[in-house]
Motif scaffolding. Structure first.
Motif, PDB file in Angstrom:
ATOM      1  N   SER A 328       0.828  -1.200   0.000  1.00 12.94           N
ATOM      2  CA  SER A 328       0.000   0.000   0.000  1.00 12.94           C
ATOM      3  C   SER A 328       0.858   1.243   0.000  1.00 12.94           C
ATOM      4  N   GLY A 329       0.204   2.367  -0.276  1.00 12.53           N
ATOM      5  CA  GLY A 329       0.830   3.670  -0.132  1.00 12.53           C
ATOM      6  C   GLY A 329       0.215   4.395   1.046  1.00 12.53           C
ATOM      7  N   VAL A 330       0.700   5.597   1.324  1.00 16.08           N
ATOM      8  CA  VAL A 330       0.179   6.314   2.473  1.00 16.08           C
ATOM      9  C   VAL A 330       0.439   7.806   2.332  1.00 16.08           C
ATOM     10  N   MET A 331      -0.470   8.594   2.850  1.00 18.73           N
ATOM     11  CA  MET A 331      -0.222  10.000   3.108  1.00 18.73           C
ATOM     12  C   MET A 331      -0.368  10.204   4.608  1.00 18.73           C
ATOM     13  N   GLN A 332       0.750  10.445   5.270  1.00 21.55           N
ATOM     14  CA  GLN A 332       0.735  10.800   6.683  1.00 21.55           C
ATOM     15  C   GLN A 332       1.290  12.202   6.818  1.00 21.55           C
ATOM     16  N   GLY A 333       0.621  13.007   7.613  1.00 22.03           N
ATOM     17  CA  GLY A 333       1.105  14.360   7.771  1.00 22.03           C
ATOM     18  C   GLY A 333       0.258  15.157   8.725  1.00 22.03           C
ATOM     19  N   PHE A 334       0.592  16.441   8.819  1.00 28.81           N
ATOM     20  CA  PHE A 334      -0.216  17.376   9.586  1.00 28.81           C
ATOM     21  C   PHE A 334      -1.383  17.796   8.693  1.00 28.81           C
ATOM     22  N   PHE A 335      -2.562  17.241   8.960  1.00 26.61           N
ATOM     23  CA  PHE A 335      -3.751  17.594   8.195  1.00 26.61           C
ATOM     24  C   PHE A 335      -4.283  18.927   8.705  1.00 26.61           C
TER      25      PHE A 335
END
Length: 626
Positions: A328-335
């Motif tokens: 899988s891929g991911v976007m992790q961050g300060f939303f």
């Protein structure tokens, strides 16, 4: 997206209530021209890897020993076994007692491929306007009753009635039909959406007769409410015992009907699977070191680098093993919550990225083991790169006047820190962007001249370990006049505040399938922005993004899907909705050395504990579990 379902993690989104439920006998059903053929499996792109005559999947040991116990850890307590109740904390491991209509394998590049679980056949027309599932005649509940088409339709209706996420996810279903006792049909409101037939296979099937019956006290059950009565299932395990908020034990069903299915041979090898609940990461890790549970996935690079030097590691009783993470891929961050006026200007959002020094944080906190996220599909072929060309450029031309011009002229790249010189340059650029957005730097405070107030950002979080990243970031923000407020809250308060969108910024992660589709509407679509049950945490409302999501959903082949996803990724990035953080393309694990796994491990999962087994020879050397 075809989800690898787990009852302990986030669910897929939901469906629109079926407009009619038609009970039609098979003999009386109208003849349908050019009836599609029944298939044992289906895939979005090409042909499923495994034919109908295989006995088992390649990555399992069909002769794996049966028996033994495995102990797993879970975070937080639980007070409910009802997967549809919207109140209460769900017990871990409930996927063990239930089954879907279809399930994916763990070793196909086309992870949309699905094989029969409760269903032994699926069919749909060339325009994907409907799908039929045919139940396996051997499928039965743990009380011996057969699984019926009525169970499927009832499960569907209850899911969309009670769970807003499922209602959104399955919103394209307009009609349901019981064709016969073994066959159901779902009709969709659109044609050409290749994923819709697949996502219906993800439906968890519940026993209507049990939920509409009475408990041992003679009281009628209520599927809308939390309950600690162990529910009836059809899967390989059932609940043996439990202690609310502490532990739950699942035992293998001796006469499990599906043991010989190709998707089940060589799996579910343990007699018992125990989940132990912990409320604190530090306490949980100490419990692992003390042999209180068997298998630990280390999500902290800092801990992986610094805390795995204890006696059981040194003498081999605990084994460290790293598996590649290709699933899988991911976007992790300060939303950033766009519902707040201060985040409406993209220059402000971009400035916050310039203030984040990933490189220094990664080196000091994470021993350099992490990678910077530069895509909403980081770690996959779906991540955009370079400048758009070919099919991707053609797609982007359709929204040229609605997207930032940089989409066509610059490759998106995060600012690079890591040195005092780079950090100072990045902070100067952040100040320029904030001034461009209308802010003024006065007395070391970034002031909104319209209100005279300092730009203040509250960071909401529930894990004190997050401060390892938040504190250095806050220091950089303070240096350019922004006032950071770090707000540590307990888990329930955090969940409630995020659901009610009561936050400025918070760290979140959106996992991405290698086959993205309808779930993108829930993540970034305008319709989902005002739905508190959706995963559109940022509150994105952008018609260009809506258009690109449709391009992903209605892609006719893999090349078109990749191009559309690249286009979507690029536009999301250049709008600066999120300050990207980091990811790892490895799964770091440690286990008490009592278990073995197949030599030919699947490419897209560790498979633990599903395809592993208890190794008595290793266990004798390691010592009995405490």
């Amino acid at each position: 997206m075809v989800l690898r379902w787990c009852a302990t993690n986030a669910t897929a989104a939901g469906l629109v209530l079926a407009s009619a439920l038609t009970f039609t006998g098979l003999a009386l059903s109208p003849v349908r021209a050019e009836e599609p053929q029944w298939q044992h499996a289906s895939a979005l792109n090409g042909t499923p890897k495994y034919a109908s005559d295989v006995s088992h999947f390649d990555y399992v040991n069909p002769d794996a020993p049966k028996g033994g116990t495995v102990r797993l850890a879970s975070r937080g307590g639980f007070d409910s076994f009802n997967i549809l109740a919207q109140k209460g904390s769900l017990a871990p491991g409930l996927a063990l007692i239930y089954e879907n209509l279809m399930e994916p394998s763990l070793d196909e590049e086309d992870i949309s491929a699905q094989y029969g679980a409760l269903a032994d056949g699926v069919r749909f027309p060339d325009d994907y306007s409907w799908v039929e599932y045919r139940l396996n005649p051997d499928a039965k509940w743990h009380d011996g009753e057969p699984v019926t088409a009525e169970d499927v339709i009832w499960s569907f209706e209850k899911a969309i009635e009670l769970d807003p996420q499922r209602k959104f996810y399955f919103q394209n279903v307009t009609d349901t039909e019981i064709v016969d006792d073994r066959t159901v049909r779902f009709t969709f409101d659109t044609a050409g959406n290749r994923e819709l037939p697949k996502i219906m296979g993800q439906l968890f099937i519940l026993p209507k007769h049990w939920w509409e019956g009475t408990d041992d006290k003679g009281e009628k059950r209520d599927i809308s409410r939390a309950t600690l009565e162990p529910p009836l299932g059809s899967g390989p395990y059932k609940i043996k015992s439990f202690s609310p908020n502490r532990n739950v034990v699942y035992e293998h069903v001796d006469d499990y009907w599906g043991s010989d299915l190709p998707i089940r041979v060589g799996t579910n090898n343990f007699d018992e699977i125990r989940y132990i609940s912990f409320l604190d990461d530090s306490v949980q890790f100490e419990a692992f070191k003390g042999d209180q549970y068997d298998y630990h996935v280390e999500r902290s690079s800092s801990q992986w680098a610094k805390r795995y030097d204890f006696p059981a590691i040194r003498d081999g009783r605990v084994v460290k093993e790293i598996f590649p993470d290709n699933s899988s891929g991911v976007m992790q961050g300060f939303f950033l919550n766009l519902r707040r006026d201060k985040f409406q200007n993209p220059d402000v959002r971009q400035a916050l990225n310039y203030a984040y020094d990933f490189e220094t944080t990664n080196e000091i906190v994470s021993a350099g083991l992490l990678k910077r996220i530069g895509s909403y599909f980081a770690g996959t072929e779906l991540a955009s790169s370079g400048l758009p060309e070919g099919k991707e450029l053609e797609i982007l031309e359709e929204v040229r006047d609605q997207v930032p011009p940089e989409v066509f002229t610059e490759e998106f790249k995060n600012p690079v820190g890591g040195s005092q010189q780079n950090v100072r340059a990045n902070l100067r650029e952040a100040v320029k962007l904030l001034r461009k957005a209308g802010y003024e730097l006065k007395d070391r405070k970034m002031i909104d001249p319209a209100t005279g107030e300092q730009l203040t950002i509250e960071f909401l979080y529930r894990d004190k370990a997050s401060e390892r990243t938040l504190l250095p970031y806050s220091k950089n923000l303070e240096s350019i006049g922004i006032k950071p407020v770090l707000r540590l809250v307990d888990t329930s308060q955090y969940i409630n505040r995020v659901r009610s969108r009561d936050f400025d910024a918070t760290v979140l992660a959106i996992g991405q399938s290698l086959s993205p589709g309808n779930e993108q509407r829930e993540y970034w679509g305008s319709e989902a922005a005002d739905n508190p049950s959706s995963a559109n945490y940022a509150g994105i409302k952008n018609p260009a993004i809506d258009h690109l999501i449709d391009k992903v959903i209605f892609a006719e082949d893999r090349d078109s899907l990749v191009a559309a996803t690249h286009a979507l990724d690029r536009v999301l990035l250049w709008n600066h909705y999120v300050v990207p953080q980091f990811y790892s393309d490895e799964t770091r694990t440690a286990r008490w050395n009592r278990f073995a796994h197949p030599q030919n491990m699947p490419e897209f999962s560790t498979g633990f504990p599903t395809i592993w087994w208890y190794d008595r020879e290793l266990a004798d050397k390691t010592g009995a579990a405490k």
